[in-house]
Design a protein around this motif. Sequence first.
Motif, PDB file in Angstrom:
ATOM      1  N   GLY A  43       0.804  -1.215   0.000  1.00 23.37           N
ATOM      2  CA  GLY A  43       0.000   0.000   0.000  1.00 23.37           C
ATOM      3  C   GLY A  43       0.839   1.268   0.000  1.00 23.37           C
ATOM      4  O   GLY A  43       0.326   2.364  -0.236  1.00 23.37           O
ATOM      5  N   LYS A  44       2.142   1.123   0.267  1.00 27.94           N
ATOM      6  CA  LYS A  44       3.031   2.286   0.358  1.00 27.94           C
ATOM      7  C   LYS A  44       4.047   2.306  -0.796  1.00 27.94           C
ATOM      8  O   LYS A  44       4.965   3.122  -0.799  1.00 27.94           O
ATOM      9  N   GLU A  45       3.866   1.417  -1.760  1.00 28.82           N
ATOM     10  CA  GLU A  45       4.922   1.194  -2.745  1.00 28.82           C
ATOM     11  C   GLU A  45       5.163   2.382  -3.674  1.00 28.82           C
ATOM     12  O   GLU A  45       6.319   2.740  -3.946  1.00 28.82           O
ATOM     13  N   LEU A  46       4.110   2.990  -4.167  1.00 27.15           N
ATOM     14  CA  LEU A  46       4.271   3.983  -5.230  1.00 27.15           C
ATOM     15  C   LEU A  46       5.017   5.223  -4.746  1.00 27.15           C
ATOM     16  O   LEU A  46       5.886   5.757  -5.444  1.00 27.15           O
ATOM     17  N   ALA A  47       4.686   5.682  -3.569  1.00 29.94           N
ATOM     18  CA  ALA A  47       5.382   6.854  -3.022  1.00 29.94           C
ATOM     19  C   ALA A  47       6.871   6.567  -2.849  1.00 29.94           C
ATOM     20  O   ALA A  47       7.722   7.443  -3.053  1.00 29.94           O
ATOM     21  N   GLN A  48       7.185   5.342  -2.517  1.00 25.11           N
ATOM     22  CA  GLN A  48       8.581   5.015  -2.237  1.00 25.11           C
ATOM     23  C   GLN A  48       9.418   4.877  -3.508  1.00 25.11           C
ATOM     24  O   GLN A  48      10.604   5.227  -3.503  1.00 25.11           O
ATOM     25  N   VAL A  49       8.824   4.410  -4.594  1.00 23.58           N
ATOM     26  CA  VAL A  49       9.610   4.397  -5.834  1.00 23.58           C
ATOM     27  C   VAL A  49       9.834   5.818  -6.328  1.00 23.58           C
ATOM     28  O   VAL A  49      10.872   6.133  -6.926  1.00 23.58           O
ATOM     29  N   ASP A  81       9.096   0.523   4.791  1.00 27.22           N
ATOM     30  CA  ASP A  81       9.897   1.123   3.715  1.00 27.22           C
ATOM     31  C   ASP A  81      10.634   0.118   2.829  1.00 27.22           C
ATOM     32  O   ASP A  81      11.648   0.446   2.221  1.00 27.22           O
ATOM     33  N   GLN A  82      10.133  -1.088   2.722  1.00 29.08           N
ATOM     34  CA  GLN A  82      10.848  -2.096   1.944  1.00 29.08           C
ATOM     35  C   GLN A  82      10.984  -1.696   0.474  1.00 29.08           C
ATOM     36  O   GLN A  82      12.018  -1.938  -0.149  1.00 29.08           O
ATOM     37  N   THR A  83       9.950  -1.049  -0.096  1.00 28.01           N
ATOM     38  CA  THR A  83      10.017  -0.670  -1.509  1.00 28.01           C
ATOM     39  C   THR A  83      11.144   0.319  -1.741  1.00 28.01           C
ATOM     40  O   THR A  83      11.880   0.231  -2.734  1.00 28.01           O
ATOM     41  N   LEU A  84      11.273   1.283  -0.854  1.00 28.95           N
ATOM     42  CA  LEU A  84      12.357   2.258  -0.956  1.00 28.95           C
ATOM     43  C   LEU A  84      13.708   1.559  -0.924  1.00 28.95           C
ATOM     44  O   LEU A  84      14.594   1.848  -1.731  1.00 28.95           O
ATOM     45  N   MET A  85      13.874   0.627  -0.007  1.00 22.57           N
ATOM     46  CA  MET A  85      15.152  -0.077   0.097  1.00 22.57           C
ATOM     47  C   MET A  85      15.426  -0.934  -1.133  1.00 22.57           C
ATOM     48  O   MET A  85      16.563  -0.998  -1.610  1.00 22.57           O
TER      49      MET A  85
END
Length: 806
Positions: A56-62, A80-84
Amino acid sequence: MNTESLSTLTEEKAVISDKRRILADYKMVMISRHASLTVRKEVFMGKAKFGIYGDGKELAQVAMARYFEPGDFRSGYYRDQTLMFAMEELGLQEYFAQLYAHTDIKAEPASGGRLMNGHFATRSLNDDGSWKNLMEIKNSTADISPTAAQMPKLLGLAYASKLYRENPALHNMKTFSNKGSEVAWGTIGNASTAEGMFFETFNAGGVLQVPMVISVWDDDYGISVTNEFQVTKASISAALEGFRRNHKEKGYEILVVKGWDYEGLVTAYRKAATLAREKHVPVLVHVTEMTQPQGHSTSGSHERYKSKARLAWEAENDCVVKFREYILDNNFATKEELNKIDEATKQLVKDSKDKAWKAFTTTIKEELDEAVLLIRELAGNSACKSELNQLAQDLRQMLNPVRMDVISSVRKALFLSRNEPTEIKAKIQEWYRLQKQLNVERYSSHQYSESKARSSEIVPVPVQYTDPSPMVDGREILKACFDEMLARDPRVFAIGEDVGKIGDVNQAFAGLQAKHGELRVTDTGIREVSIIGQGIGAALRGLRPITEIQYLDYLIYALMTLSDDLACLHYRTKGGQKAPLIIRTRGHRLEGVWHSGSPIGMILSSLRGILLCVPRNMTQAAGMYNTLLEADEPAIMIEVLNGYRLKEKMPSNIGDFKLTLGHPEILREGEDITVVTYGAMCRIVLNAAEELAAIGISVEVIDVQTLVPFDVNQLISASVKKTNRVIFADEDVPGGASAFMMQQVIEGQNAYFHLDAKPVTLSAKEHRPAYSSDGDYFSKPSSDDVIEKVYEIMHEANPGKFPAIY
C-alpha cells in the motif's frame, strides 16, 4: 516513449513520462507487493515468527527513491521495503533472510537476524569497525519499532549536513559528506505523528533549517484508531500549517500528495529533494489516501475494525491498481505486458524466498543432524536409552525446526545422562560447548565495540603537573579540556541548553562559543529528546558530538531514545553501525525532590551498551573525556554538581592525559573493611574514613570511576580478600547501583569466598530527597551514616573493642 522526442514537454514532465522508467517502477512496485504477500504466507505456514510489510506504500517510495542519492541517509520505519529495494540497498533474498532470522550477516547484512523483518539498515562499518566511504552508499540507519522513535536521530542526520556545509574545516571529510549536500529522509506513519518525539523533532528542524524530508505515510489508521483520534483536524499537514514557510519567515515547505498519484508523487519528491539539498529547507511530504491491503501485520485482521465501505474503497484506490490504470490509460504498456511483469516478479519473489529459506535451514539442518547422531550415540551407552532415542526421534521429526529446538534437545540429553560416566558423554559435551561459543557470537556479540578503537584499547596517558601547578576551580579544568578538544578536532561540537552564550549553567564552556564559533558550541531549545537525537544522527555521520543534558533528572526525558536507539545500535546491527556520542550531564548532591536524584540503577538497567562514567572530580572527568574522544563508543558522563567550584590542580597536559575506563582507584588504603563508591560519595566516605581511623578502624576506600565498564581487573575483589568485609555505598535508591556493584563483586568476582561478614549496601532512602540541607541529610547517606554502618560491622567482629553505640 523516448524522452529525447519530448521537446515540447518540460524537463519534469519528460522525466515522469519516460516509459522505461515507468515500467521499471511498476516492476519494483510489483516485486515489493508480492514480497509483502509472501511474508504473510510464510508466517502463517510457521516458517517465521512475525510479519510486517509495506504493501500500500509502494508507489510513493519508488518516487522517493528517484531522488535519494549516494551519501543521503534514511531514518524510517518498517513500511519502507520498496524504498530499500528501489535504492538497491536491500535484495529480495536478504529481505527474506531477515524474516527467517538468519544470523549470518552475509545473508542478512542489516542485523544478522537480530531485527524482525521490515527493519532495515545498511552497513556503515567494515568488519574491523572502521568507517566505510559513506558517500558511496545510499545509507539507512538501523530501524527501531517504537512509534516515532526514528525521528530524533533524523534531526541529527540532517544537522550533520548543516555542519559539513558551514564549517570549512570539515570540507576535507570527503568520505562522509560533499560539503553538506546530503539529504536526510525520514518516514513515519500517520498515527505516529501524534507522538511527542515527532513534534519535538519537527519543531527543532524548523528552527535549525536543516535538509530533512519527512514523509508521512497516511492510510488513515493507527492499527484500529483513525486519524480523527490521532491528530488535530485529522490531518497532520493541516495541523502543522503554522510551520509553513513564507516570503518573510523561514519554516517548512509542506507538500500534500495522494499515495496513488504517480505524477504528483514524482513532482513532489523532486521539489522536496531540490529544496532540501540545495537550500537546506526542511520539507514535509504528507502522502494521503494510502492503503494497507493486508492490515497492520500478521498479528491481526483489519476486517475487525474497517467497515465494508472502507475496505471496498481501499481495494479501488490501492496504489498498485491505480498505477496500473495510469499506465494503461497513457498507453505506456498493454495489459499483456503488465501481466508478464506481474508473473515474472511473482516468480522472482518465490525464487528469492526459496533461496533464502534453503540458506537459512541448511546450517540448522547440519546442526540438527549432528545433534541427532550424538544423542543416538549417547543412547547406545546410556541407562536412559529409550528416553534419549525418543528425544532424537522427536527432534528429527520436527517441522521447520529452529536452532533453539536443536540446542534444547541436546541440553535435555545431557541432563538425562547426568549420572553417566564422563567418557560416554564427552563427545556431545564438547559439541555443546562449541555451539555455546558460536551462539554467543550469533546472538550476544557487539553489545559494545569490538574494534581497535574501543575504550579498553586506548593507551592511558598519566596526568602531569608543573611545579607548582595552579589551584583552580574544577570547572576551569573542564573548560581547558573542552577548549583543547575543540581546537584539535574539527569534528567535535557541543550542543545543549545554555551551553553556548553563557557557557553552560556551571561555566565549563564559558567563552568557548566566542572563541570557536556558534557551530562548535551551540545553544538549543529545551528539548532533551531531540538534543540526544541530534547527537546520535551526527555521530552516525562521522562527527564527534558532545550533547549536554543539563541535569541528571532530565535524562529521563530522553531515556527511550537512549535505550531503544543508541544503547542497542551497535548490537542490533551486529557491528554494522556506531554512534560514538558523548552525553554530558551533572547530578548527585543537589537539594529537593527535583534535580537531586541519582537514578543510576535506572540508567544501568535500561542503557547497557552505553559506557557510564561517574568521576569524583573534574580532573578525572577530563581524563575520561580525552579517552572517550579517541574511542568509538557512546558514553554518559555524570559530573559531580558540587565539584565545579572545588579547587583542583590544573594539569599541564590537560588535552592529552587519558584515563583507562573500568579501572577503579584506591583512594585510601585500609586493613579492616572495604568501602566501594563513586562520584560525590567519595568525599563523604573519605571524611568518614578519617574519623574512623581515629578510633582504630582502618577503611580502604575505592572509587570505581566507571560503572560500565566495571572493575575489569577485579581490584575490588583483591581488596575484599585483604579486608574480608565490604560496603557498597552510593546515593541511588536501595537496590539500585549499590546492588549492581554488589552483584558484580560478590557474584561476578567470587568475592564471597573472602567474606567474614555479610556484604551490605548503603544507599539513599527510597523516596526523593526533601528540600534543604536537612532534607539532604535525612534522605541521602552522610558521613555519619558511613561511620555508623562501618562501626556496626566492626562491632559484630569485635564487640569488646567496638561496643554498641545505641
